[in-house]
Design a protein around this motif. Structure first.
Motif, PDB file in Angstrom:
ATOM      1  N   VAL A 201       0.857  -1.196   0.000  1.00 47.91           N
ATOM      2  CA  VAL A 201       0.000   0.000   0.000  1.00 47.91           C
ATOM      3  C   VAL A 201       0.883   1.233   0.000  1.00 47.91           C
ATOM      4  CG1 VAL A 201      -1.815  -1.172   1.303  1.00 47.91           C
ATOM      5  CG2 VAL A 201      -0.125   0.214   2.514  1.00 47.91           C
TER       6      VAL A 201
ATOM      7  N   VAL B 220      -0.503  -4.195   3.729  1.00 47.64           N
ATOM      8  CA  VAL B 220      -1.824  -4.000   4.340  1.00 47.64           C
ATOM      9  C   VAL B 220      -1.766  -4.234   5.845  1.00 47.64           C
ATOM     10  CG1 VAL B 220      -4.159  -4.948   4.490  1.00 47.64           C
ATOM     11  CG2 VAL B 220      -3.133  -4.535   2.254  1.00 47.64           C
TER      12      VAL B 220
ATOM     13  N   VAL C 223      -4.034   0.470  -2.814  1.00 47.70           N
ATOM     14  CA  VAL C 223      -3.566  -0.881  -2.512  1.00 47.70           C
ATOM     15  C   VAL C 223      -3.036  -1.496  -3.801  1.00 47.70           C
ATOM     16  CG1 VAL C 223      -4.243  -3.199  -1.746  1.00 47.70           C
ATOM     17  CG2 VAL C 223      -5.229  -1.180  -0.649  1.00 47.70           C
TER      18      VAL C 223
END
Length: 332
Positions: A137, A217, A234
């Motif tokens: 991310v 994440v 993401v």
């Protein structure tokens, strides 16, 4: 750029002949009394405590203890982007009492770069099982002027390397992600390498010593809940369950897919019965419903592969990373 998801025999024979033993008999005997009562199994984690690799290992630890019938200890050996821990793992005796958490791309790439001076190659590891795939991310401070991924990338295009971004070491997953972003979008960030792992990088971001947090994440799930970071994109194939409102790079029009794969390995050369016991115990631990639930709560999505599949995945990753390694080296 193509879209990528960024997987002394003679002496021994002589001794066996002299003793009248066979390798098969020796290995079977080694497996029958493994693990010995009171002798602990160590899991070497090549990163500092508190990160996703460390957390995952500590979640499987109690189930492994139950399955193996002995103590299991997590040993942190951070530094050099995982290389210190991987060196310690591959230098250990292949008897089943030392295994390690192995994460790519760090474990895959470090021996491919001659400048790293790694003492190991992929052949020095015996994969036991994969646990998770953890997408990358990109995040900014909650009060950042950049509200969308497009705004951030456009700013990084107009003024290249004016913003710093974290990695967990040279040639780590975040470093590859930044290089992929640069090639795909022309948005260029200045990487700042934190070789002890995600905890060190996150601390620097929270202290506002770096502008952008590039992480996984699992590293940002709690930060988002606590309003300490705002995730703009993401780099997964699909939405992350832990961050359902955050768009993927692909949805925003950028063909960038990058993720870290994590599993467990041993020094190469385990006796087959020992390997079988460890593989079975790890599968039970990784797929334990309570472990899966806790992993999910932390943003870690279980994606189990057995030993053979994990080894094949690892080999394919080595091939893929060899292709993109030169461009990442240029961005050091």
């Amino acid at each position: 750029m193509n879209r990528r998801t960024i997987a002394t025999g003679l002496t021994v024979l002589g001794l066996l002949a002299a003793t009248g033993c066979s390798a098969s008999t020796s290995n079977t005997a080694a497996g029958e009394d493994y693990p010995q009562a009171g002798k602990p199994v160590e899991i070497i984690v090549a990163f500092a405590p508190g990160g996703a690799v460390d957390t995952a290992a500590r979640l499987v630890q109690p189930v492994l203890e139950e399955e193996l019938g002995t103590n299991v200890e997590v040993i942190n050996a951070p530094g050099a982007g995982g290389q210190i821990g991987y060196t310690q793992l591959t230098s250990a005796t292949a008897d089943g009492y030392t295994i390690g958490a192995t994460g790519s791309p760090s474990v895959v790439v470090s021996p491919l770069d001659p400048s790293r001076g790694a003492s190991y190659t992929r052949a020095d590891f015996q994969p036991l099982g994969r646990q998770v795939i953890d997408p990358a991310v990109i995040a900014v401070q909650p009060d950042s002027p950049y509200q969308t991924l497009e705004e951030l990338l456009e700013a990084a295009k107009k003024d290249p390397e004016s913003m710093t971004a974290t990695t967990t070491g040279q040639l780590g997953g975040e470093h590859f992600a930044l290089a992929q972003i640069a090639e795909t979008t022309d948005a260029s960030f200045a990487p700042v390498h934190f070789s002890e792992g995600a905890s060190q990088a996150t601390t620097a971001f929270l202290g506002k010593h770096v502008d952008v947090l590039v992480a996984n994440v699992s590293d940002v799930t709690d930060l988002v809940k606590q309003n300490k970071a705002r995730v703009l994109g993401v780099m997964g194939e699909e939405h992350a369950k832990a961050l359902p409102e955050v768009p993927t790079f692909t949805e925003e029009g950028y063909e960038v897919v990058s993720a870290t794969a994590r599993g467990y390995s041993a020094p190469a050369g385990l006796p087959e019965p020992v390997a079988e016991k460890l593989e079975a115990a790890l599968q039970t631990a990784i797929e334990d419903p309570e472990v899966v639930q806790k992993m999910g709560d932390l943003g870690l999505e279980t994606s189990y592969l057995g030993a053979e599949e994990y080894e094949a995945f690892w080999a394919q990753q080595e091939t893929d990373y060899k292709e993109v390694l030169p461009q990442v080296q240029e961005s050091n």
